[in-house]
Design an enzyme around this catalytic site. Structure first.
Site, PDB file in Angstrom:
ATOM      1  CG  HIS A  74      -2.110  -0.947   1.099  1.00  0.00           C
ATOM      2  ND1 HIS A  74      -2.590  -1.678  -0.054  1.00  0.00           N
ATOM      3  CD2 HIS A  74      -2.808  -1.672   2.089  1.00  0.00           C
ATOM      4  CE1 HIS A  74      -3.357  -2.412   0.360  1.00  0.00           C
ATOM      5  NE2 HIS A  74      -3.741  -2.426   1.600  1.00  0.00           N
ATOM      6  CG  HIS A  80      -7.654  -0.158   2.526  1.00  0.00           C
ATOM      7  ND1 HIS A  80      -8.092  -0.787   3.740  1.00  0.00           N
ATOM      8  CD2 HIS A  80      -6.763  -1.005   1.765  1.00  0.00           C
ATOM      9  CE1 HIS A  80      -7.555  -1.774   3.652  1.00  0.00           C
ATOM     10  NE2 HIS A  80      -6.548  -2.161   2.593  1.00  0.00           N
ATOM     11  CD  GLU A 100      -8.193  -3.373  -0.514  1.00  0.00           C
ATOM     12  OE1 GLU A 100      -6.889  -3.336  -0.702  1.00  0.00           O
ATOM     13  OE2 GLU A 100      -8.536  -4.293   0.521  1.00  0.00           O
TER      14      GLU A 100
HETATM   15  C1  BGC Z   1      -4.603  -6.400   2.367  1.00  0.00           C
HETATM   16  C2  BGC Z   1      -4.401  -7.146   3.642  1.00  0.00           C
HETATM   17  C3  BGC Z   1      -3.814  -6.165   4.603  1.00  0.00           C
HETATM   18  C4  BGC Z   1      -4.602  -5.012   4.864  1.00  0.00           C
HETATM   19  C5  BGC Z   1      -4.096  -3.934   5.852  1.00  0.00           C
HETATM   20  C6  BGC Z   1      -5.477  -5.144   2.621  1.00  0.00           C
HETATM   21  O1  BGC Z   1      -5.732  -4.378   1.512  1.00  0.00           O
HETATM   22  O2  BGC Z   1      -5.298  -7.243   1.451  1.00  0.00           O
HETATM   23  O3  BGC Z   1      -3.677  -8.089   3.402  1.00  0.00           O
HETATM   24  O4  BGC Z   1      -3.463  -6.653   5.723  1.00  0.00           O
HETATM   25  O5  BGC Z   1      -5.120  -4.416   3.591  1.00  0.00           O
HETATM   26  O6  BGC Z   1      -4.937  -3.341   6.363  1.00  0.00           O
END
Ligand code: BGC
Length: 376
Positions: A130, A204, A340
């Protein structure tokens, strides 16, 4: 007695209907605190004519609330989040945030462009997740508002510097949140770079359309015949696999809790669902990618996108340690789920996946819509 209750509830629903009908398109701005670096953060509240409300802060472009009515007009905030800015800064699992430059994981935080290797921040074990330590979820965006005929709009702007978190190119990013009168939140992503780079923007928000403490009774449809299996560190193995006959088959609305505890190596690796589905009907623009339904209240959210994939994350890492924004309780495992829309994880290292490269002179554009309705 029954008759009196009926008359009373008719009067109440008439009054609440009138209240909803008198709502108008409006944007309010309020201070939401100051970051640890001393930057003031604002919260914008977008209202539409149907009585729906979306709140967004300039820190991380985070959606801090989405208030929608159920089939009886009962309004609920259907997102997870915190009361205070400090919690978003210190310990957020990306609640409500804009994610960039790369939504999801890049193996070992490395990729090559035209033969040159780039090393990204490794913030998820050996991998990059991310956008790194200070992704787009942790920067303060500049905001511009606009009231249109049928919607309220917030435009967020951010300039990401060359080599920020290891990514090449000065990148100008623009994200538009638009709340329309038909209870849709449109999210448009635009960007341009001055050097070849990779980009995969997403949103998210953790959703819970019910008043249950977890999302296991929700029903979900994902418009996908295939998904992407992962290794123990949630990095794609490389192949796209049919969902048929597996817990990953969400082609028809299915209760999330039904197969989530099945004995399946992929569920074991994700601790539940934490995978990218390969959406059907690629390259046709916006199409329905998922439908989420809370059968008890009737609240439904349809997700439309032009992206090739959708990560369904069932909130498996929530562990009861994060305080809820609207009560004194804590978010437990699977209190909320994320849908997402994005390109596939680790695409920069998987030549067979749709490209995430962006060249100077090209315009990055992507759109996702979260449309709220009710089922009888
Ligand atoms: C991911 C997870 C991750 C989370 C973090 C998600 O988008 O797929 O693996 O732990 O984000 O908050």
């Amino acid at each position: 007695m029954r008759k009196i209750i009926f008359i009373l509830s008719t009067i109440i629903s008439f009054i609440s209907c009138k209240k909803i009908l008198s709502k108008k398109i409006m944007i309010e701005k309020n201070p939401f605190g100051i970051t640890k670096d001393g930057i003031p953060v604002d919260q914008y509240t977008l209202n539409n004519k149907s009585g729906m409300k979306v709140q967004i802060i300039t820190y991380g472009g985070i959606i801090t609330a989405i208030e929608v009515p159920d089939r009886d007009g009962k309004v609920l905030d259907v997102t997870l989040g915190f009361k205070k800015l400090g919690d978003y800064e210190k310990r957020s699992p990306y609640f409500g945030a804009l994610i960039g430059r790369y939504g999801n994981r890049i193996a070992n935080g490395k990729f090559k462009l035209d033969g040159k290797e780039y090393n990204l921040v490794q913030n998820d074990g050996e991998n990059h997740l991310h956008g790194g330590d200070k992704g787009f979820d942790k920067v303060v965006w500049t905001a511009e508002t606009l009231i249109l005929n049928d919607s309220a709009q917030l435009k967020l702007l951010y300039q990401s510097k060359d080599m920020e978190e290891g990514y090449p190119g000065n990148l100008d990013v623009e994200v538009i949140y638009r709340l329309t009168n038909d209870n849709s939140i449109e999210v448009e992503y635009k960007a341009a770079t001055d050097k070849k780079t990779v980009l995969n923007l997403t949103q998210h928000t953790y959703f819970n359309l019910s008043e249950d403490k977890n999302i296991l009774n929700h029903k979900l449809m994902i418009n996908a015949d295939k998904y992407i299996p992962v290794d123990e560190n949630l990095i794609p193995l490389g192949e796209l696999v049919s969902v048929n006959g597996s817990p990953f088959d969400f082609k028809l609305l299915k209760t999330i809790g039904k197969d989530i505890e099945d004995n399946h190596i992929q569920l074991e690796r994700g601790g539940g669902f934490d995978h990218c589905w390969v959406l059907n009907e690629q390259n046709i623009g916006l199409r329905t990618s998922a439908i989420l339904l809370d059968p008890a209240s009737g609240r439904q959210m349809e997700v439309l996108t032009d992206e090739p994939g959708i990560q369904f994350y069932s909130g498996n890492f929530l562990d009861g340690s994060l305080p809820m924004k609207n009560s004194d309780f804590f978010y437990e495992k699977r209190s909320g789920l994320c849908l997402e829309t994005q390109h596939y994880p680790n695409s920069p290292n998987e030549p067979s996946f749709p490209t995430v490269e962006l060249n100077p002179g090209e315009k990055y554009y992507s759109k996702t819509v979260f449309k709220f309705t009710n089922r009888p």
